[in-house]
Design a protein around this motif. Structure first.
Motif, PDB file in Angstrom:
ATOM      1  N   LYS A  38     -31.030  42.699 -85.009  1.00  0.00           N
ATOM      2  CA  LYS A  38     -30.652  41.480 -85.735  1.00  0.00           C
ATOM      3  C   LYS A  38     -31.527  40.303 -85.300  1.00  0.00           C
ATOM      4  O   LYS A  38     -32.320  40.416 -84.367  1.00  0.00           O
ATOM      5  N   SER A  42     -30.202  41.429 -81.046  1.00  0.00           N
ATOM      6  CA  SER A  42     -29.186  42.394 -80.641  1.00  0.00           C
ATOM      7  C   SER A  42     -29.185  43.574 -81.624  1.00  0.00           C
ATOM      8  O   SER A  42     -29.552  43.421 -82.789  1.00  0.00           O
ATOM      9  N   PRO A  43     -28.771  44.760 -81.162  1.00  0.00           N
ATOM     10  CA  PRO A  43     -28.781  45.921 -82.062  1.00  0.00           C
ATOM     11  C   PRO A  43     -27.549  45.977 -82.961  1.00  0.00           C
ATOM     12  O   PRO A  43     -26.487  45.461 -82.599  1.00  0.00           O
ATOM     13  N   GLU A  71     -18.000  40.255 -87.443  1.00  0.00           N
ATOM     14  CA  GLU A  71     -19.310  40.024 -86.819  1.00  0.00           C
ATOM     15  C   GLU A  71     -20.472  40.289 -87.775  1.00  0.00           C
ATOM     16  O   GLU A  71     -21.444  39.532 -87.795  1.00  0.00           O
ATOM     17  N   GLU A  72     -20.370  41.376 -88.547  1.00  0.00           N
ATOM     18  CA  GLU A  72     -21.550  41.786 -89.328  1.00  0.00           C
ATOM     19  C   GLU A  72     -21.565  41.189 -90.724  1.00  0.00           C
ATOM     20  O   GLU A  72     -20.529  40.814 -91.268  1.00  0.00           O
ATOM     21  N   THR A 148     -22.120  47.165 -78.586  1.00  0.00           N
ATOM     22  CA  THR A 148     -23.019  48.101 -79.293  1.00  0.00           C
ATOM     23  C   THR A 148     -24.010  48.737 -78.313  1.00  0.00           C
ATOM     24  O   THR A 148     -24.359  49.903 -78.457  1.00  0.00           O
TER      25      THR A 148
HETATM   26 MG    MG Z   1     -23.369  42.739 -82.155  1.00  0.00          MG
END
Ligand code: MG
Ligand code: A3P
Ligand code: MG
Ligand code: MG
Length: 356
Positions: A38, A42-43, A71-72, A148
């Motif tokens: 991202k 971060s993955p 979050e996503e 993650t």
């Molecule tokens: Mg994350």
């Protein structure tokens, strides 16, 4: 009359359980090109996206009016037309939505099982998590895979869901598929579900709901006291934690663990405090990283504040804003920790000035 938030609690358990099933099966089949990086470096994996789409779909089915802070978001997925990543997410989410989990399934509460959805509908479900948060009304908070990095290492991670009303967490559910039921038996039974409702206590059970056990944190005991902290040095300052530990004359080593599994371990008495001292300047903690965990600890007899003793404020938006780190511990230890933090930070400041 049933207790407040009974339906919400059951739905949250069902959603987290189903998402845990999804993430565990993703892990076994995860391939390299199923992870993106991202903007903040971060993955994020197909598991994060699919679990958010799944939980959001279930919430949407039961409470279409409730906003969601998740979050996503699906921006990157929408941008990649014909993407195999998106196809995989759609496949995983639909599998999980229509799967017959039988025992403890949400069909038992007359709200499912769900029907398969189109890719467009599932991207919209992910983006229902774009709510900006706020001080009033109901909102759900999803961290589809918390930790993650731990998930990718095959270590600890957690599927996290909370219901907030007027910026107060009322229901918190955390699913930890890789967490031993008893930390002293790492090869024993794995998979824990932590459930808390404000005013109604906290429980640990297996992912399928077996062996529900009420949680209550043991009182402060200096001879056994130790810290829980992140594995990732970028997420918390291990060295500041060490200094605080020395000031408190703590002899036991910290337990390093990813995700809100730390809150679960604290609530059941595996350690004395969860210490999250900032690793750098300017990071704002996200509300989904702490909402269910903080209720779990409070309902087990603990207290959760920032590192200066200020209560966490979930009403400021998607982040905790000005809060400085997080400390969760049993009430009888809290003021000792806050004092030690202040001392450790002023020593660090002194060191920096003398070096300048
Ligand atoms: Mg994350
Ligand atoms: N610089 C930073 N400081 C503190 N937390 C951070 C951070 N960068 C990322 N995080 C958060 O740390 C979380 C993981 O916490 P932990 O270290 O306790 O496992 C991540 O959640 P995700 O894994 O859901 O993205 C992410 O939100
Ligand atoms: Mg997280
Ligand atoms: Mg996450």
């Amino acid at each position: 009359m049933s207790l407040p938030f009974t339906t919400e609690k059951q739905l949250a358990i069902a959603a987290v359980r189903r998402a845990c099933h999804l993430t565990s099966s993703v892990f076994n089949k995860l391939v390299k090109n199923e992870t993106l990086t991202k903007g903040d470096k971060s993955p994020v994996t197909v598991g994060d996206y699919a679990a958010q789409a799944l939980i959001s779909s279930m919430l949407n089915h039961a409470y279409p009016q409730d906003p969601i802070v998740g979050e996503e978001d699906a921006t990157e997925l929408r941008a990649e037309s014909g993407s195999t990543l998106r196809e995989r997410i759609v496949e995983l989410t639909n599998e999980a939505l229509t799967l017959d989990l039988q025992q403890g399934d949400y069909a038992e509460w007359g709200i499912g099982p769900g029907k398969a959805k189109t890719p467009e509908q599932l991207m919209d479900e992910i983006d229902r998590g774009n709510y900006g948060g706020g001080r009033t009304g109901r909102m759900w908070c999803i961290d589809p895979i918390d930790g993650t990095k731990g998930f990718l290492r095959g270590e600890q991670y957690a599927v996290c869901l909370a219901l907030l009303v007027d910026a107060q967490v009322q229901v918190g559910v955390i699913g930890c598929p890789n967490l031993p039921a008893d930390l002293s038996q790492p090869e024993g039974q794995k998979g824990c579900l932590f459930v808390a409702v404000r005013g109604q206590g906290a429980q640990q059970m297996s992912l399928m709901g077996a062996n529900p056990t009420p949680l209550s944190m043991p009182p402060y005991d200096p001879s056994t006291f130790n810290f829980l902290e992140s594995v990732e040095a970028a997420h918390t300052s291990h060295s500041t934690n060490d200094k605080i530990s020395t000031l408190l004359e703590i002899t036991r080593k910290p337990i390093r663990m990813d995700s809100q599994a730390k809150y679960g371990c604290l609530a059941r008495g595996d350690a004395g405090a969860y210490m999250r001292m900032p690793a750098g300047v300017g990071y704002q903690e996200k509300i989904w990283d702490h909402a269910p965990g903080s209720l779990l600890v409070e309902e087990s007899g603990g207290i959760v504040t920032d590192s200066r003793g200020t209560p966490l404020d979930f009403g400021l938006g998607r982040t905790l804003g000005v809060n400085h780190g997080v400390i969760a511990t049993v009430k009888s230890a809290h003021s000792r920790l806050i004092d030690a933090v202040a001392k450790a930070l002023s020593n660090e400041e002194g060191d920096t000035k003398s070096k300048a």
